[in-house]
Design an enzyme around this catalytic site. Sequence first.
Site, mmCIF file in Angstrom:
data_model
loop_
_atom_site.group_PDB
_atom_site.id
_atom_site.type_symbol
_atom_site.label_atom_id
_atom_site.label_comp_id
_atom_site.label_asym_id
_atom_site.label_seq_id
_atom_site.Cartn_x
_atom_site.Cartn_y
_atom_site.Cartn_z
ATOM 1 N N THR A 34 0.731 -1.322 -0.078
ATOM 2 C CA THR A 34 -0.052 0.023 0.012
ATOM 3 C C THR A 34 0.914 1.318 -0.028
ATOM 4 O O THR A 34 0.488 2.367 -0.767
ATOM 5 C CB THR A 34 -0.832 -0.220 1.427
ATOM 6 O OG1 THR A 34 -1.695 -1.188 0.973
ATOM 7 C CG2 THR A 34 -1.778 1.081 1.209
ATOM 8 N N SER A 40 9.072 -8.799 -2.707
ATOM 9 C CA SER A 40 9.329 -9.907 -2.100
ATOM 10 C C SER A 40 9.845 -10.814 -3.269
ATOM 11 O O SER A 40 9.771 -10.572 -4.395
ATOM 12 C CB SER A 40 8.256 -10.615 -1.463
ATOM 13 O OG SER A 40 7.083 -10.931 -2.428
ATOM 14 N N CYS A 98 1.876 8.142 11.362
ATOM 15 C CA CYS A 98 0.869 8.874 10.619
ATOM 16 C C CYS A 98 0.204 9.943 11.678
ATOM 17 O O CYS A 98 -0.163 11.077 11.376
ATOM 18 C CB CYS A 98 0.041 8.171 9.815
ATOM 19 S SG CYS A 98 -0.692 6.657 10.807
ATOM 20 N N HIS A 144 -7.058 10.983 9.212
ATOM 21 C CA HIS A 144 -7.042 10.883 10.858
ATOM 22 C C HIS A 144 -7.327 12.236 11.281
ATOM 23 O O HIS A 144 -6.812 13.410 11.120
ATOM 24 C CB HIS A 144 -5.497 10.432 11.440
ATOM 25 C CG HIS A 144 -4.941 9.248 10.959
ATOM 26 N ND1 HIS A 144 -5.952 8.209 10.379
ATOM 27 C CD2 HIS A 144 -3.925 8.696 11.131
ATOM 28 C CE1 HIS A 144 -5.097 7.008 10.369
ATOM 29 N NE2 HIS A 144 -3.943 7.521 10.807
#
Length: 377
Positions: free
Chosen positions: A23, A46, A162, A263
């Site tokens: 993400t 990966s 964050c 947020h």
Amino acid sequence: MSNLHKILDEKLVRVGVLGATGTVGQRFISLLSNHPWFIIHALGASPRSAGKPYAKATNWKQTTPIPSNVREIIVQECKPEYFRDCTIIFSGLDADAAGDIEGAFRAADLAVFSNAKNYRRDPLVPLIVPLVNDSHLSMVPQQQALHEPPLQKGFILTNANCSTTGLVVPLRALEKSFGPIEACFVTTMQAISGAGYPGVPSLDILDNVVPYIGGEEEKMEWETLKILGGIAEEDGKKAFDMHSRCPLRVSASCNRVPVIDGHTMTVSVRFSRRPPPSPQQVREALVAYTPEAQSMGCPSAPVHAVFVHEEPDRPQPRLDRYYQDGAGVSVGRVRQCPVLDIKFVVLANNVSIGAATSSIINAELAVLKGVVKLPIN
């Protein structure tokens, strides 16, 4: 425009992205795809993704299509030998993998800008919110000198959690105008994207508020001190002072709410200064705040580090999270607090200034300040 700005506009700096299929990595790619100074040269993920074109290796979850200039880039394993031609490395790796990999890239003399938590508490690693404490870049030469063996170009620099990021921007603006803050209470209402993908199960978050996010409160209370504190020097060695010259107490309560991005926080603060500033003085200080990321001309910096809303019901995540592409912080409801001094509401976009955008502006600042060594040719 400075000579360095002109050089950067004419010759792009090669960058790599670690954790490119996740993400945060996807957000890095979206933001970097049209960057005026940086060009994506290498992507790491990966071993199961390595060897595939990026478009086939990732499960793309951004609201815009995969940028055409990265679709066919072959994904590599996160090993330094595949990133030798990069000047800057952006890390969107999960904390489970970030520590050893980022350390290996630093040891290979590469400049790493990390979104992960692993090195935030390292006494030699700057924890920088680019709208707040870019002066902490001055710690990088000591980190390089004390590495075994010493480094010429390599270092690790982290951005903050964050929620911490959204809090410290208005706090820094207020301390700059009115002196030290000695106490802060903050209650967060944090978006589900902060938990990554696939994130919080729908049966846990729909029609619900989860009053616990593991480790989040401790991060906010500790990181705020490192970020807002200065750098002390004794016997020729530098150290982060953790705001010790005027101790700051932070009490955080963190909650997960059914919002996708953004947020929201309610904040109350007490100043050392008596009498404290009035709400109107606070509003004016927030509006006037101009960090170096703006004054130095960082291309990803917002026009307003803090945008102050006058409406009684703003900021709101759905309405305000993508103002300035989420690169600034919104503040509203500035008023007197009957317990402390001043209280207000903060909104910060957790996937922008709370994540990849911070790392990118940190890199822009490091380039402008000469911390990142650019190729000579």
